[in-house]
Design a protein around this motif. Sequence first.
Motif, PDB file in Angstrom:
ATOM      1  N   LEU A 130       0.829  -1.206   0.000  1.00 55.44           N
ATOM      2  CA  LEU A 130       0.000   0.000   0.000  1.00 55.44           C
ATOM      3  C   LEU A 130       0.864   1.257   0.000  1.00 55.44           C
ATOM      4  O   LEU A 130       0.590   2.210  -0.738  1.00 55.44           O
ATOM      5  N   ARG A 131       1.907   1.265   0.813  1.00 58.36           N
ATOM      6  CA  ARG A 131       2.764   2.456   0.858  1.00 58.36           C
ATOM      7  C   ARG A 131       3.426   2.690  -0.496  1.00 58.36           C
ATOM      8  O   ARG A 131       3.465   3.817  -0.991  1.00 58.36           O
ATOM      9  N   ALA A 132       3.930   1.626  -1.096  1.00 53.94           N
ATOM     10  CA  ALA A 132       4.568   1.761  -2.410  1.00 53.94           C
ATOM     11  C   ALA A 132       3.564   2.199  -3.472  1.00 53.94           C
ATOM     12  O   ALA A 132       3.907   2.965  -4.382  1.00 53.94           O
ATOM     13  N   ALA A 133       2.324   1.744  -3.367  1.00 51.19           N
ATOM     14  CA  ALA A 133       1.306   2.099  -4.355  1.00 51.19           C
ATOM     15  C   ALA A 133       0.892   3.556  -4.243  1.00 51.19           C
ATOM     16  O   ALA A 133       0.612   4.217  -5.260  1.00 51.19           O
ATOM     17  N   PHE A 134       0.832   4.085  -3.039  1.00 52.17           N
ATOM     18  CA  PHE A 134       0.398   5.464  -2.831  1.00 52.17           C
ATOM     19  C   PHE A 134       1.440   6.479  -3.289  1.00 52.17           C
ATOM     20  O   PHE A 134       1.094   7.554  -3.793  1.00 52.17           O
ATOM     21  N   TYR A 135       2.702   6.169  -3.109  1.00 50.40           N
ATOM     22  CA  TYR A 135       3.754   7.178  -3.291  1.00 50.40           C
ATOM     23  C   TYR A 135       3.688   7.892  -4.646  1.00 50.40           C
ATOM     24  O   TYR A 135       3.708   9.138  -4.695  1.00 50.40           O
ATOM     25  N   PRO A 136       3.598   7.179  -5.788  1.00 49.74           N
ATOM     26  CA  PRO A 136       3.611   7.899  -7.062  1.00 49.74           C
ATOM     27  C   PRO A 136       2.407   8.792  -7.291  1.00 49.74           C
ATOM     28  O   PRO A 136       2.488   9.751  -8.069  1.00 49.74           O
ATOM     29  N   TYR A 137       1.282   8.523  -6.611  1.00 50.08           N
ATOM     30  CA  TYR A 137       0.104   9.369  -6.747  1.00 50.08           C
ATOM     31  C   TYR A 137       0.166  10.591  -5.828  1.00 50.08           C
ATOM     32  O   TYR A 137      -0.399  11.646  -6.151  1.00 50.08           O
ATOM     33  N   LEU A 138       0.842  10.450  -4.698  1.00 45.95           N
ATOM     34  CA  LEU A 138       0.982  11.579  -3.785  1.00 45.95           C
ATOM     35  C   LEU A 138       2.132  12.495  -4.178  1.00 45.95           C
ATOM     36  O   LEU A 138       2.140  13.677  -3.819  1.00 45.95           O
ATOM     37  N   LEU A 139       3.099  11.964  -4.912  1.00 48.04           N
ATOM     38  CA  LEU A 139       4.282  12.736  -5.282  1.00 48.04           C
ATOM     39  C   LEU A 139       3.949  14.011  -6.057  1.00 48.04           C
ATOM     40  O   LEU A 139       4.498  15.079  -5.732  1.00 48.04           O
ATOM     41  N   PRO A 140       3.066  13.994  -7.068  1.00 49.00           N
ATOM     42  CA  PRO A 140       2.741  15.247  -7.760  1.00 49.00           C
ATOM     43  C   PRO A 140       2.121  16.298  -6.848  1.00 49.00           C
ATOM     44  O   PRO A 140       2.369  17.493  -7.016  1.00 49.00           O
ATOM     45  N   VAL A 141       1.322  15.862  -5.875  1.00 45.52           N
ATOM     46  CA  VAL A 141       0.726  16.798  -4.923  1.00 45.52           C
ATOM     47  C   VAL A 141       1.820  17.422  -4.058  1.00 45.52           C
ATOM     48  O   VAL A 141       1.853  18.633  -3.841  1.00 45.52           O
ATOM     49  N   ALA A 142       2.732  16.578  -3.566  1.00 49.69           N
ATOM     50  CA  ALA A 142       3.837  17.073  -2.741  1.00 49.69           C
ATOM     51  C   ALA A 142       4.664  18.105  -3.499  1.00 49.69           C
ATOM     52  O   ALA A 142       5.015  19.165  -2.963  1.00 49.69           O
ATOM     53  N   ARG A 143       4.978  17.821  -4.759  1.00 46.21           N
ATOM     54  CA  ARG A 143       5.793  18.743  -5.552  1.00 46.21           C
ATOM     55  C   ARG A 143       5.039  20.028  -5.859  1.00 46.21           C
ATOM     56  O   ARG A 143       5.621  21.126  -5.841  1.00 46.21           O
ATOM     57  N   ASP A 144       3.744  19.906  -6.136  1.00 45.42           N
ATOM     58  CA  ASP A 144       2.935  21.104  -6.396  1.00 45.42           C
ATOM     59  C   ASP A 144       2.867  22.001  -5.167  1.00 45.42           C
ATOM     60  O   ASP A 144       3.020  23.227  -5.263  1.00 45.42           O
ATOM     61  N   TRP A 145       2.643  21.409  -3.999  1.00 44.25           N
ATOM     62  CA  TRP A 145       2.585  22.198  -2.770  1.00 44.25           C
ATOM     63  C   TRP A 145       3.932  22.865  -2.493  1.00 44.25           C
ATOM     64  O   TRP A 145       3.975  24.030  -2.089  1.00 44.25           O
ATOM     65  N   ALA A 146       5.020  22.147  -2.711  1.00 43.09           N
ATOM     66  CA  ALA A 146       6.343  22.736  -2.488  1.00 43.09           C
ATOM     67  C   ALA A 146       6.559  23.929  -3.414  1.00 43.09           C
ATOM     68  O   ALA A 146       7.087  24.972  -2.997  1.00 43.09           O
ATOM     69  N   ALA A 147       6.157  23.798  -4.686  1.00 42.35           N
ATOM     70  CA  ALA A 147       6.327  24.904  -5.633  1.00 42.35           C
ATOM     71  C   ALA A 147       5.514  26.116  -5.207  1.00 42.35           C
ATOM     72  O   ALA A 147       6.000  27.262  -5.278  1.00 42.35           O
ATOM     73  N   LYS A 148       4.289  25.903  -4.759  1.00 39.91           N
ATOM     74  CA  LYS A 148       3.449  27.020  -4.330  1.00 39.91           C
ATOM     75  C   LYS A 148       4.042  27.743  -3.126  1.00 39.91           C
ATOM     76  O   LYS A 148       3.905  28.963  -2.991  1.00 39.91           O
ATOM     77  N   LEU A 149       4.714  26.994  -2.253  1.00 41.14           N
ATOM     78  CA  LEU A 149       5.266  27.575  -1.026  1.00 41.14           C
ATOM     79  C   LEU A 149       6.723  27.995  -1.194  1.00 41.14           C
ATOM     80  O   LEU A 149       7.333  28.470  -0.229  1.00 41.14           O
ATOM     81  N   GLY A 150       7.273  27.820  -2.386  1.00 44.96           N
ATOM     82  CA  GLY A 150       8.659  28.206  -2.618  1.00 44.96           C
ATOM     83  C   GLY A 150       9.656  27.386  -1.835  1.00 44.96           C
ATOM     84  O   GLY A 150      10.713  27.881  -1.436  1.00 44.96           O
ATOM     85  N   ARG A 151       9.335  26.099  -1.647  1.00 47.34           N
ATOM     86  CA  ARG A 151      10.196  25.208  -0.874  1.00 47.34           C
ATOM     87  C   ARG A 151      10.904  24.211  -1.790  1.00 47.34           C
ATOM     88  O   ARG A 151      10.427  23.941  -2.899  1.00 47.34           O
ATOM     89  N   PRO A 152      12.005  23.632  -1.326  1.00 44.88           N
ATOM     90  CA  PRO A 152      12.629  22.549  -2.093  1.00 44.88           C
ATOM     91  C   PRO A 152      11.674  21.361  -2.191  1.00 44.88           C
ATOM     92  O   PRO A 152      10.814  21.154  -1.338  1.00 44.88           O
TER      93      PRO A 152
END
Length: 244
Positions: A88-110
């Motif tokens: 389950l953890r491995a299956a979730f990661y690729p779907y959550l990754l775009p959200v994580a990257r989008d949030w980081a970009a909006k907040l100006g974070r690495p």
Amino acid sequence: MTDTLAPRDAPAARVAAVDWAELTAELDEFGSALTARPLLSPRECRDLAALYGDTARFRSTVDMARHRFGSGQYRYFAEPLPDPVRELRAAFYPYLLPVARDWAAKLGRPAPWPDTLEKWLAICHRAGQPRSAQILLRYGPGDWNALHRDLFGDAVFPLQVVIGLDAPGTDYTGGEFLMTEQRPRAQSRGSATLLPQGHGLVFTTRDRPVRSARGWSAAPMRHGVSTVRAGRRHTLGLVFHDAA
């Protein structure tokens, strides 16, 4: 709820079947989102909850009252993880990754998260976080969990998942999953969610981006569990960074 998920229906397929556009929109709006369909069958939920008594499966046990975290108990899985937890953890990661990257970009974070979970966990380990942070939680009557964040070091993935293993209203009452959001120049906003058996709630680990007059800002968020009134409540916590 009946056992409608076939054994051959792998966790990866169930996670892939989630309406990710809808779930992502809800995550962006509220910082949490519940899967519309179950990820685990009732039998699979019962089997996972039953692991709690097998202490060899776990690296440590935490008594929440002792540490003033609330009341109740949880255990961190040891490696190797049970197959459903690992899958389950491995299956979730690729779907959550775009959200994580989008949030980081909006907040100006690495955005230090690579394309695969294996590479990200290797980064966690090099940062001094080599231990499993996958959690099996157990609550009885009167138990609760204080509002908190699951931060175990500098390497942090901004989203995590909790899966209900018991049926609310049947196996237990109370025990809602709580979230609070600290809003700029305003009082905090709270939410409460009952976790249907087998369903997953995706939620933010520490904060989420909110639009303001000056662009995007971070709204700190915390999560916890309301008091269980009766029965017993088990949940599985999937965390995408390891612990120190």
